[in-house]
Write an enzyme that holds these catalytic residues in place. Structure first.
Site, PDB file in Angstrom:
ATOM      1  N   SER A   1      31.998  32.837  41.092  1.00 37.66           N
ATOM      2  CA  SER A   1      31.117  33.199  39.974  1.00 37.66           C
ATOM      3  C   SER A   1      31.892  33.134  38.669  1.00 37.66           C
ATOM      4  O   SER A   1      32.962  32.510  38.613  1.00 37.66           O
ATOM      5  CB  SER A   1      30.530  34.590  40.217  1.00 37.66           C
ATOM      6  OG  SER A   1      29.493  34.847  39.298  1.00 37.66           O
ATOM      7  N   ASN A   2      31.395  33.755  37.630  1.00 42.72           N
ATOM      8  CA  ASN A   2      32.092  33.774  36.337  1.00 42.72           C
ATOM      9  C   ASN A   2      31.822  35.105  35.640  1.00 42.72           C
ATOM     10  O   ASN A   2      31.105  35.952  36.163  1.00 42.72           O
ATOM     11  CB  ASN A   2      31.653  32.588  35.477  1.00 42.72           C
ATOM     12  CG  ASN A   2      30.152  32.563  35.302  1.00 42.72           C
ATOM     13  OD1 ASN A   2      29.577  33.476  34.726  1.00 42.72           O
ATOM     14  ND2 ASN A   2      29.501  31.532  35.838  1.00 42.72           N
TER      15      ASN A   2
END
Ligand code: C5P
Length: 409
Positions: free
Chosen positions: A215-216
């Site tokens: 993810s980020n």
């Protein structure tokens, strides 16, 4: 009214005793209410009663106590910025004169000056009938009207002096209706009113195995701010969001998704019928090729994770959009920012791209401010300063309104 930020300015007139009821009604309707009470107002209504019904501290002076820790020393500015509307009820002859003169000697008069342009100011003069008709009060009322404030005539009836005449503050229910009307008029005034807007926000999660993902750092704050601002302008908003810890803005449809593939599948259902697609999500470009079901075991010293490309949701919409539909994207860049953003504007067939300056503290992921440069298809480029994400969303929507085809729902 739900989710609207409203400042009630209360001056020193007998009608001030009705204002806790006004606050109550607004809170019941879902508004956020803060109160600016003048010195005179505090003689007629208790600060404690107002703090209790609003659930907020009551603002009086612009000078906070310096002996208290964690005091907000700039609340005289932030209050005005926060507000979606300022209602002054009751408004005395004295405060009307101060507003006209631009004086800022208390929180109420200062909020009037720091309020964002275009936000409704509703003023309910309330005083003795003779005072109301005096040339100076009438002149001040005209001046304030000419500045864009809405001045309401007082009601006729029994006055504090025992006489009958004009001077009574309208009842709280009637003030509420006037505020409703003001917001409605504002929303209908916006070219976004009645438009169908689809917004993606937040990060996506790409499953590696049953307990891990790629993810980020996206918080979703920018996309949510755009959704809130668009709904306030009367748009019908669908917000498709990855996993975030944010409250749903009032009056919008929210759809929660996890992966880029889910976001794409959900967004596709809206492509055909929306007027505007705004892609603020930080979509993972790649996903693990073969996610595992259970938890991967820690056996090998090294292993390679094969990734495959995710669909580019915005580029798909850009390719499919019909005449009259607009596609807006973001470009978070760390190198050759503007050039890369311009390339994406063309390659994804967008109408506008917001180049997102990236800096850990002031712009980009998971902070409350942003620094955007808006680039239009015709090359017009607007550099915005560092703004709160709410204000940046407002500026973005201002630019989008200019691009909307006229008279198309
Ligand atoms: O190409 P890049 O990922 O930098 O483009 C950013 C823009 O494209 C953003 O508006 C983002 O929401 C959108 N995007 C998308 N689907 C992807 C990747 C990016 O909608 N798979």
């Amino acid at each position: 009214m739900r989710g609207k930020n409203i400042i009630i300015g209360i001056c020193g007139g007998i009608a001030a005793y009705k204002t806790p009821q006004l606050v109550r009604l607004l809170k019941k309707r879902g508004a956020n209410v803060k109160i600016a009470l003048t010195e005179g107002g505090s003689r007629f209504v208790s600060e404690l009663a107002l703090a209790t019904v609003s659930g907020e501290q009551v603002y009086r002076t612009i000078f906070p106590p310096t002996d208290v820790r964690n005091t907000d020393y700039t609340s005289h500015i932030s209050l005005g910025e926060w507000a979606d509307a300022l209602v002054i009820a009751p408004a005395t002859a004295h405060t009307l004169a101060k507003l006209c003169a631009g004086l800022c000697d208390d929180m109420l008069t200062t909020c009037f000056i720091t309020l964002r342009p275009g936000k409704p100011v509703l003023i309910f003069p309330s005083m003795d009938g003779q005072m109301y008709l005096s040339p100076s009060v009438q002149r001040n009322i005209k001046t304030l009207s000419s500045q864009g404030c809405t001045l309401f005539s007082p009601d006729n009836g029994e006055l504090a002096s025992g006489q009958c005449g004009f001077g009574r503050m309208p009842e709280p229910e009637s003030i509420l209706t006037s505020l409703d009307d003001a917001f409605l008029a504002m929303a209908q005034h916006s070219p976004l009113s009645g438009k169908s807007v689809v917004i993606t926000a937040g990060p996506t999660r790409e499953k590696i195995d049953g307990v891990r993902f790629i993810s980020n750092y996206s918080s979703g704050k920018m996309g949510f701010a755009i959704a809130r601002a668009a709904a306030k302008r009367g748009a019908s908003v669908t917000l498709i969001t990855g996993p975030v810890h944010l409250e749903t803005p009032p009056g919008i449809e929210r759809l929660d998704v996890e992966s880029a593939a889910e976001m794409y599948a959900t967004a596709q259902g809206f492509f055909q019928n929306c007027n505007l697609f705004i892609s603020a999500a930080a979509v993972s470009d790649y996903r693990p090729a073969a996610p595992q079901e259970g938890k991967m075991k820690k056996e090998a010293e090294e292993f390679e994770l094969a990734l495959v490309k995710n669909p580019d949701i915005l580029a798909e919409f850009g390719a499919q959009k019909c005449t009259g539909q607009l596609a807006i994207g973001f470009a978070l860049e760390t190198q050759s920012g503007l050039d890369n953003a311009r390339k994406k504007l063309v390659s994804k067939n967008l109408d506008l791209i917001a180049f997102n300056f990236f800096d850990h503290k002031t712009a980009g992921f998971d902070v409350d401010t942003n620094i955007l440069t808006l680039i239009q298809r015709n090359g017009i480029t607007t550099e915005l300063p560092q703004l709160t994400k709410e204000d940046a969303a407002g500026k973005l929507l201002d630019a989008i309104e200019e691009l909307l085809p006229k008279n198309r729902q």
